[in-house]
Design an enzyme around this catalytic site. Structure first.
Site, PDB file in Angstrom:
ATOM      1  N   HIS A  26     -10.384  -0.086   4.513  1.00  0.00           N
ATOM      2  CA  HIS A  26      -9.252   0.048   3.600  1.00  0.00           C
ATOM      3  C   HIS A  26      -9.854   0.276   2.203  1.00  0.00           C
ATOM      4  O   HIS A  26      -9.810  -0.606   1.349  1.00  0.00           O
ATOM      5  CB  HIS A  26      -8.430  -1.244   3.666  1.00  0.00           C
ATOM      6  N   ARG A  34      -2.199   5.418   7.282  1.00  0.00           N
ATOM      7  CA  ARG A  34      -2.445   4.070   7.811  1.00  0.00           C
ATOM      8  C   ARG A  34      -2.164   4.122   9.303  1.00  0.00           C
ATOM      9  O   ARG A  34      -1.115   4.599   9.733  1.00  0.00           O
ATOM     10  CB  ARG A  34      -1.558   3.028   7.142  1.00  0.00           C
ATOM     11  N   THR A  56       0.827  -1.212   0.000  1.00  0.00           N
ATOM     12  CA  THR A  56       0.000   0.000   0.000  1.00  0.00           C
ATOM     13  C   THR A  56       0.858   1.258   0.000  1.00  0.00           C
ATOM     14  O   THR A  56       0.596   2.200  -0.748  1.00  0.00           O
ATOM     15  CB  THR A  56      -0.953  -0.031   1.214  1.00  0.00           C
ATOM     16  N   LYS A  62       8.751   9.053  20.010  1.00  0.00           N
ATOM     17  CA  LYS A  62       9.013   9.794  21.250  1.00  0.00           C
ATOM     18  C   LYS A  62       7.704  10.178  21.941  1.00  0.00           C
ATOM     19  O   LYS A  62       7.697  10.955  22.883  1.00  0.00           O
ATOM     20  CB  LYS A  62       9.807  11.064  20.943  1.00  0.00           C
TER      21      LYS A  62
HETATM   22  C1  NCD Z   1      -4.083  -5.686   3.979  1.00  0.00           C
HETATM   23  C2  NCD Z   1      -4.037  -4.662   5.086  1.00  0.00           C
HETATM   24  O1  NCD Z   1      -2.987  -4.168   5.458  1.00  0.00           O
HETATM   25  O2  NCD Z   1      -5.119  -4.352   5.551  1.00  0.00           O
HETATM   26  N1  NCD Z   1      -2.993  -5.667   3.130  1.00  0.00           N
HETATM   27  C3  NCD Z   1      -2.866  -4.711   2.174  1.00  0.00           C
HETATM   28  O3  NCD Z   1      -3.166  -3.551   2.362  1.00  0.00           O
HETATM   29  N2  NCD Z   1      -2.410  -5.116   0.967  1.00  0.00           N
HETATM   30  C4  NCD Z   1      -4.426  -7.022   4.470  1.00  0.00           C
HETATM   31  C5  NCD Z   1      -3.515  -7.696   5.448  1.00  0.00           C
HETATM   32  O4  NCD Z   1      -2.650  -7.098   6.066  1.00  0.00           O
HETATM   33  O5  NCD Z   1      -3.729  -8.891   5.628  1.00  0.00           O
END
Ligand code: NCD
Length: 313
Positions: free
Chosen positions: A134, A104, A55, A82
């Protein structure tokens, strides 16, 4: 629309606009010079508080193909370790002139807080928040399904998709259920009872506990990673037992119609939710999902940052 926080933010028209824009932008990737001037002078910050391979790189490539300046901010190695708060981090990014923040975070709702607290003026894109959502993963999955099973245009009306495995911890599953529903697909979630989320009966999909039963007549199966890092209890007896009941292997692949494809958002646990021969088979589209992720994220950044004012693709 200013932010992309949830797949539920997208109406059918919005979703189709993103997918159609991604289709157009994908042609850039086939050129020898893979760049458009569309977002020149704009700054995109990748703010990653959780580990990521696909991602983060995908958003970085997408922003760069549109000529934006990209700042990669990983919580590890920054003042977040920190103890700096999300608010102070956001104020710093704002002072540096971020036009879009791709975030994220391990906490469900963090991107929403960032978008609504008034700390930053730019767009917020949710790149995965806790076990919540997501949305760009769901868009790239829909794009991949549309290419393979619908000739690359229109909606996904009547398409039959099963999402299998660790639904409980999966932000990919929730976003996919919401978006696939908007696009008209019929979704079934298949998981052991312990990995089915509480309140799943209110989700716009069917549920089942038996994978063999679910495979007949499917157009696609989406396998999910067993997210051991989010598990603080035993959710199933053993890896062998899990893969016997909920893993996809050659025998199960043969239970699906010949045209059906296998998706996985990655990272895969080979030998657990997916056998190595299925992962490497022609019907598995994981590598394509990654490539499509770049086009879809280009489309999202392009549409959110109003790139069309400065020249269209
Ligand atoms: C997913 C996530 O991080 O939510 N992966 C991703 O974005 N390609 C799924 C996962 O971590 O299993």
């Amino acid at each position: 629309m200013r932010h992309l926080l949830s797949a539920a933010d997208l109406s059918l028209d919005d979703a189709l606009l993103v997918l159609d824009t991604a289709t157009e932008l994908a042609t850039v990737t086939d050129r020898s010079v893979k760049k458009l001037p569309t977002l020149r002078g704009r700054t995109v910050v990748n703010l990653f508080f959780e580990d990521s391979t696909r991602t983060r790189i995908s958003f970085e490539v997408a922003a760069k193909r549109l000529s934006a300046d990209v700042i990669n901010f990983a919580a590890k190695g920054s003042s977040v370790s920190k103890g700096e708060s999300l608010k102070d981090t956001a104020l710093t990014l704002e002072a540096m002139g971020a036009d879009a923040v791709v975030v994220r975070h391990h906490a469900s709702g963090a991107p929403h807080r960032l978008a609504t607290a008034g700390w930053i003026g730019g767009s917020v894109v949710n790149a995965g928040d806790g076990t919540h959502e997501h949305p760009t993963q769901a868009l790239l999955d829909a794009y991949t399904l549309r290419r393979h099973l619908r000739g690359g245009s229109g909606d996904l009306a009547g398409l039959r998709v099963a999402i299998v495995g660790d639904i409980l911890h999966s932000r990919v599953a929730r976003s996919n259920v919401l978006l696939l529903r908007t696009l008209g697909a019929e979704v079934t979630l298949v998981a052991p009872p312990t990995l089915m989320p509480f309140g799943v009966e209110t989700w716009p999909c069917a549920t089942g506990f038996d994978l063999d039963d679910a495979l007949d007549g499917l157009d696609a199966v989406m396998m999910l990673r067993v997210q051991a890092e989010r598990m603080h209890a035993a959710y199933f007896p053993s890896t062998a037992e899990y893969s016997r009941r909920y893993g996809i292997d050659a025998r199960r692949l043969a239970l699906m119609p010949e045209h059906a494809i296998v998706l996985h958002p990655g990272p895969m646990n080979r030998g657990m939710e997916i056998s190595a021969d299925v992962a490497d088979s022609e019907r598995a589209v994981m590598v394509e999902q990654v490539a499509n992720g770049v086009s879809v994220r280009m489309a999202v950044l392009y549409l959110l940052l109003g790139g069309q004012k400065e020249g269209s693709p």
